[in-house]
Design a protein around this motif. Structure first.
Motif, PDB file in Angstrom:
ATOM      1  N   HIS A  65       7.466  -8.753  -5.997  1.00 19.45           N
ATOM      2  CA  HIS A  65       8.986  -8.794  -4.296  1.00 19.45           C
ATOM      3  C   HIS A  65       6.988  -9.766  -3.216  1.00 19.45           C
ATOM      4  N   LEU A  77       5.426  -9.621   0.243  1.00 17.79           N
ATOM      5  CA  LEU A  77       5.422  -9.677   1.675  1.00 17.79           C
ATOM      6  C   LEU A  77       4.986 -10.235   2.837  1.00 17.79           C
ATOM      7  N   TYR A 122       3.539 -11.588   6.547  1.00  8.38           N
ATOM      8  CA  TYR A 122       3.105 -10.980   7.924  1.00  8.38           C
ATOM      9  C   TYR A 122       2.417 -12.438   8.866  1.00  8.38           C
ATOM     10  N   ILE A 143       9.548  -4.719   8.612  1.00 10.44           N
ATOM     11  CA  ILE A 143       9.072  -3.772   7.793  1.00 10.44           C
ATOM     12  C   ILE A 143       8.482  -2.546   7.899  1.00 10.44           C
ATOM     13  N   HIS A 144       7.583  -2.530   8.780  1.00  7.47           N
ATOM     14  CA  HIS A 144       7.036  -1.821   9.151  1.00  7.47           C
ATOM     15  C   HIS A 144       7.527  -1.090  10.172  1.00  7.47           C
ATOM     16  N   GLY A 161       9.506  -8.451   2.136  1.00  7.49           N
ATOM     17  CA  GLY A 161       9.274  -7.294   3.452  1.00  7.49           C
ATOM     18  C   GLY A 161       8.759  -9.056   4.356  1.00  7.49           C
ATOM     19  N   THR A 197       7.009  -8.540   8.554  1.00  7.89           N
ATOM     20  CA  THR A 197       5.982  -8.243   9.141  1.00  7.89           C
ATOM     21  C   THR A 197       5.011  -8.941  10.010  1.00  7.89           C
ATOM     22  N   LEU A 200       0.426  -5.859  10.144  1.00  9.23           N
ATOM     23  CA  LEU A 200       0.020  -5.343   8.609  1.00  9.23           C
ATOM     24  C   LEU A 200      -0.327  -3.996   8.012  1.00  9.23           C
ATOM     25  N   LEU A 211       1.608  -1.385   7.821  1.00  5.23           N
ATOM     26  CA  LEU A 211       2.229  -0.557   6.448  1.00  5.23           C
ATOM     27  C   LEU A 211       1.419   0.374   6.436  1.00  5.23           C
ATOM     28  N   ARG A 256       2.290  -1.083   1.326  1.00 10.81           N
ATOM     29  CA  ARG A 256       1.801  -2.293   1.027  1.00 10.81           C
ATOM     30  C   ARG A 256       1.428  -2.246  -0.364  1.00 10.81           C
ATOM     31  N   PHE A 284       4.432  -4.453  -2.679  1.00 12.19           N
ATOM     32  CA  PHE A 284       4.331  -5.611  -2.813  1.00 12.19           C
ATOM     33  C   PHE A 284       2.879  -6.568  -4.301  1.00 12.19           C
ATOM     34  N   ILE A 309       1.151 -10.569  -1.282  1.00  9.06           N
ATOM     35  CA  ILE A 309       1.208 -10.078   0.928  1.00  9.06           C
ATOM     36  C   ILE A 309       0.613 -11.685   1.122  1.00  9.06           C
TER      37      ILE A 309
END
Ligand code: ADP
Length: 365
Positions: A76, A78, A80, A134-135, A178, A180, A183, A186, A191, A194, A197
């Motif tokens: 996954h 993330l 930001y 997502i946050h 995700g 955001t 960060l 979250l 977090r 993921f 990141i």
């Protein structure tokens, strides 16, 4: 619950229908505008400009996952960073590169547990679920995501009070992307789930020029490199803003019946629409003026700036500060934020000696 968009690997860029009907109702116009945006979206990794580290990461992960024949083994993602830097586009490209579908949501659209359950059950193997902001997911939705992300199961509570029991429902393996701007907001359990990141970077002028020239081709008007640079300089390092300004310049070019070949043409267009030379908005200028007028240019703590502006500390840190720091209008010292000479010059405010002394002190610390 509203699905914002579904993008299929076979989706072609939509056609600009604006010409076909000039009596379009306002609501239809909004739909047309929304349809128009995807056509400016990069469709492949190749077309995705800038973010070299992210592209390299995606090339490796997607290439390896395809070789293994297990699309979802990319893990996954993330992403930001500030709005408009290409997070949604990235999620859609991941799905296109994998030949699957992307489902795009904003966290507030997944307010009820049944919303996220419905979405997760509808995903096919390898689909990309994109959750913006997502946050802002609520606790229950977030907790449902934990087992979905990790074990591809949904732990659903059935029945009430004492008779309640948890049922495990398997779901198809999917990839969560995700996005955001915060960060820090979250929770760590989310977090930590993921695999990758990634901090989205602002775009250089050279990268924005490529985006602007691609956009001008799609919008069917001609623009020179030097004129594109004038747009890039006012785009706050952000492709979405570069595209918005390019549209304004296109309107000017069509209204005046000219190609934008000289930088002066682009400058005239941007001045007509009152676009600031460095892309600063009124709120940015107010922040800089506040530090100059109320705190002699700084150093001043972020809490004090936020209180004076009547904004949340987080909003100042996430929305205003990153670009002002990046563009050199603001510096961060151990004693707080300070405005730079560039800010004084841009705001046409004279810097006094006291401010100079404070500047030295702040930078020395
Ligand atoms: P975010 O999700 O971060 O708010 P988007 O992915 O929606 O940003 O990007 C906004 C628009 O900016 C896209 O529709 C696309 O036209 C343009 N854009 C963003 N990133 C890129 C990029 N790397 N290359 C080319 N165009 C981009």
């Amino acid at each position: 619950m509203t699905i914002i968009s579904t993008f299929n690997a076979e989706d072609k860029p939509k056609k600009d229908n604006n010409k076909s009907n000039n009596t379009t109702l306002k609501s239809e116009q909004t739909i047309l505008d929304q349809q128009f945006e995807p056509s400016l979206r990069p469709q492949t990794l190749e077309q995705y400009i800038g973010q070299p580290r992210l592209k390299e990461l995606l090339k490796v992960c997607i290439g390896a996952a395809k070789k293994r024949g297990d699309l979802t083994s990319t893990g996954h993602f993330l992403l930001y960073g500030a709005p408009g830097l290409g997070k949604t586009s990235c999620a859609i490209i991941i799905s296109r590169e994998l030949g699957t579908e992307a489902k795009v949501f904003s966290a507030p659209a997944l307010a009820q547990p049944k919303d996220i359950i419905g979405v997760l059950l509808s995903l096919n193997v390898g689909d990309v679920l994109f959750i913006d902001e997502i946050h802002r997911l609520n606790k229950v939705t977030e907790e449902l995501l934990y087992s979905a992300m990790e074990d591809f199961v949904l732990d659903i509570s059935v029945g009430k009070s004492q008779a309640a029991r948890v049922t495990r429902l398997p779901i198809n393996r999917f990839i969560l992307v995700g996005a955001t701007t915060r960060l820090g907001s979250l929770s760590s359990p989310l977090r930590d789930r993921f695999t990758h990141i990634y901090k989205m970077e602002f775009y250089s002028h050279d990268e924005l020029i490529i985006i602007i020239k691609n956009t001008s081709k799609i919008l069917k008007f001609e623009i020179s490199d030097e004129a594109a640079l004038e747009i890039a300089r006012r785009s706050r390092g952000t492709p979405r803003i570069a595209n918005r300004l390019t549209r304004l310049v296109r309107d000017y070019s069509q209204h005046e019946n000219i190609n934008i070949t000289k930088k002066e043409d682009a400058i005239s267009a941007l001045e007509l629409f009152k676009v600031d030379l460095h892309g600063l908005e009124e709120s940015d200028k107010q922040l800089l003026r506040t530090i100059i007028e109320s705190y002699s240019g700084g150093p001043v703590g972020i809490e004090a700036i936020a209180a004076t502006l009547g904004e949340e500390k987080q909003t100042v840190e996430d929305c205003y500060e990153p670009y002002l720091l990046q563009a050199g209008f603001l510096t961060r010292t151990s004693r707080g934020r300070m405005v730079t000479d560039l800010a004084y010059k841009h705001l046409n405010i004279e810097k006094n000696k006291n401010t100079n002394d404070q500047l030295k002190l702040g930078l020395e610390n």
